[in-house]
Scaffold this active site. Structure first.
Site, short mmCIF file in Angstrom:
data_model
loop_
_atom_site.label_atom_id
_atom_site.label_comp_id
_atom_site.label_asym_id
_atom_site.label_seq_id
_atom_site.Cartn_x
_atom_site.Cartn_y
_atom_site.Cartn_z
N SER A 167 0.83 -1.21 0.00
CA SER A 167 0.00 0.00 0.00
C SER A 167 0.86 1.25 0.00
CB SER A 167 -0.89 0.00 1.25
OG SER A 167 -1.51 1.25 1.44
N TYR A 208 -2.20 -0.11 10.08
CA TYR A 208 -2.39 -0.68 8.74
C TYR A 208 -1.11 -0.55 7.93
CZ TYR A 208 -3.87 -1.03 3.87
OH TYR A 208 -3.96 -1.37 2.55
#
Length: 332
Positions: free
Chosen positions: A127, A152
Site C-alpha cells: 500500500s 495498517y
C-alpha cells in the site's frame, strides 16, 4: 496456469479474477467474507463471476493455518495473487487485532504455502500507506519507509519485509505492489468515492478532512488490474550487481508502485463527483484524522520499465464510470 487469488470477493480481487478468466487458466479464489463492510456487496461480486467457468471460489480465512496449508497442498498452485487483507487506515484505530490476524498471520500462512508448494511467483498487495508522512514527492520505492503512521501501514511494511525474507531464504520469487487509492465500479463502501457519491445522492453532508487541503494519486481499477496481470509474468530474479539495492542483489524480490502518477486535489475529486451525478455536494470540513496523510503521489517509472504499461484512465472518466455503476447497482 493454476492461480490462487486471495480476497476474491474484494474490490481488486474480483476485478483481477474477471480479467484473467477466459485465458486458459484455472483460477481458485478464497475470501472469508467478513463484515468489515456490507457482505452483500462481496456476495454480489462473487455472483458477477458466475459466468466464469474457470473460476472457483472457496470460503476460507487466511488466518486459519491448517486450512491454508491444506489448500496449498491440495491444489499445487503455479502462481499466487495475494490481495486479501484487513483494509482501511481509520478502522485500524478501532480494531487493531483484525490487522494482526489478517495482514500478519494471514500473510505468513500465504508465504508458508508458497514456500512448501514451490510456487513460481507470489504477487502481493502492499500500500501507498507505507510512505507515512514522507514529504519527498513523488513517492519512490527507493525511499525510506521506516516510519509508518498507522497500524495498517505498519502491517503492509511488515508484509514487504516478510516477503523479502522468504525470497532470500527460500528462493521464492515475490513482488509487492504498493497500490495508490484505487477506485471504480464495485469499489469499497469505506472509501472516499463511494462515501461521497452516496452522500451526494442522499443529499447529506460529506466529511472533508484537513479542510479539503489533501490530494491523492487516484488510480482507476482497470489500470490497477492491468498492472497486476502484467507483473504476474515478470518473475523477479536476483540481479547480483552492486548497481541495485541490497534486497534485490541476493533475492528474487521486487517492489513496485501502482498509481496513476498524477495526484488530484480532494476538492477537484469532489467536483468530478458533482459533474458525474449532476448534483451539488454539501461539504463538512473537518481537521485531519489521526493516521491519515495529506498527499500521495506515485513514481511509476520502475513499473513502466518492467511492464511497458502506464495507467491511462483520467479521474473524470473513472468517476463517471463509478457513478454509472452506482446508479445501476443501487437503482438511483
Amino acid at each position: 496456469m493454476k492461480l490462487l487469488i486471495t480476497g476474491m470477493a474484494g474490490f481488486i480481487g474480483h476485478a483481477v479474477a474477471r480479467r484473467l478468466s477466459g485465458q486458459g487458466h484455472e483460477i481458485v479464489g478464497i475470501d472469508n467474507l467478513n463484515d468489515y463492510y456490507d457482505v452483500s456487496l462481496k456476495q454480489a461480486r462473487l455472483e458477477n463471476l458466475a459466468d466464469c467457468p474457470d473460476v472457483r471460489f472457496e470460503r476460507m480465512d487466511l488466518a486459519d493455518r491448517d486450512a491454508m496449508a491444506a489448500l496449498f497442498e491440495r491444489e499445487s498452485f503455479d502462481r499466487v495473487i495475494h490481495l486479501a487483507a484487513q483494509a482501511g487506515v481509520r478502522y485500524s484505530l478501532e480494531n487493531p487485532n483484525a490487522y494482526v490476524d489478517a495482514n500478519l498471520v494471514g500473510h505468513m500462512n500465504v508465504l508458508e504455502g508458497c514456500r512448501h508448494s514451490k510456487v513460481e511467483h507470489l504477487v502481493y498487495a502492499s500500500s501507498s500507506s507505507v510512505y507515512g508522512a514522507n514529504e519527498k514527492i513523488p513517492f519512490s520505492t527507493d525511499d525510506n519507509v521506516d516510519h509508518p503512521i498507522s497500524l495498517y501501514a505498519a502491517t503492509k511494511k511488515a508484509n514487504e519485509l516478510m516477503a523479502h525474507t522468504y525470497s532470500h531464504l527460500y528462493d521464492l520469487p515475490t513482488t509487492g505492489l504498493r497500490f495508490f487509492t484505487v477506485y471504480g465500479p464495485w469499489g469499497r463502501p469505506d472509501m472516499a468515492l463511494f462515501k461521497f457519491t452516496r452522500a451526494v445522492f442522499g443529499g447529506k453532508p460529506l466529511d472533508v478532512y484537513n479542510h479539503g487541503d489533501m490530494s491523492r494519486d487516484f488510480t482507476y481499477i482497470d489500470d490497477i488490474v492491468e498492472g497486476v496481470v502484467r507483473v504476474l509474468d515478470v518473475v523477479p530474479k536476483p540481479r547480483g550487481t552492486d548497481e541495485v539495492t541490497t534486497d534485490t542483489r541476493t533475492a528474487p524480490y521486487a517492489l513496485f508502485n501502482i498509481g496513476h502518477g498524477s495526484p488530484v486535489s480532494l476538492m477537484d475529486f469532489i467536483r468530478a463527483i458533482e459533474k458525474a451525478t449532476g448534483r451539488e455536494a454539501i461539504c463538512n470540513f473537518k481537521p485531519m484524522q489521526a493516521g491519515d496523510v495529506p498527499r500521495t503521489w506515485a513514481d511509476t517509472e520502475a513499473l513502466f520499465e518492467a511492464t511497458g504499461y502506464r495507467p491511462e484512465v483520467t479521474v473524470e472518466d473513472g468517476v463517471q464510470h463509478f457513478v454509472d455503476w452506482y446508479r445501476a447497482f443501487y437503482s438511483v
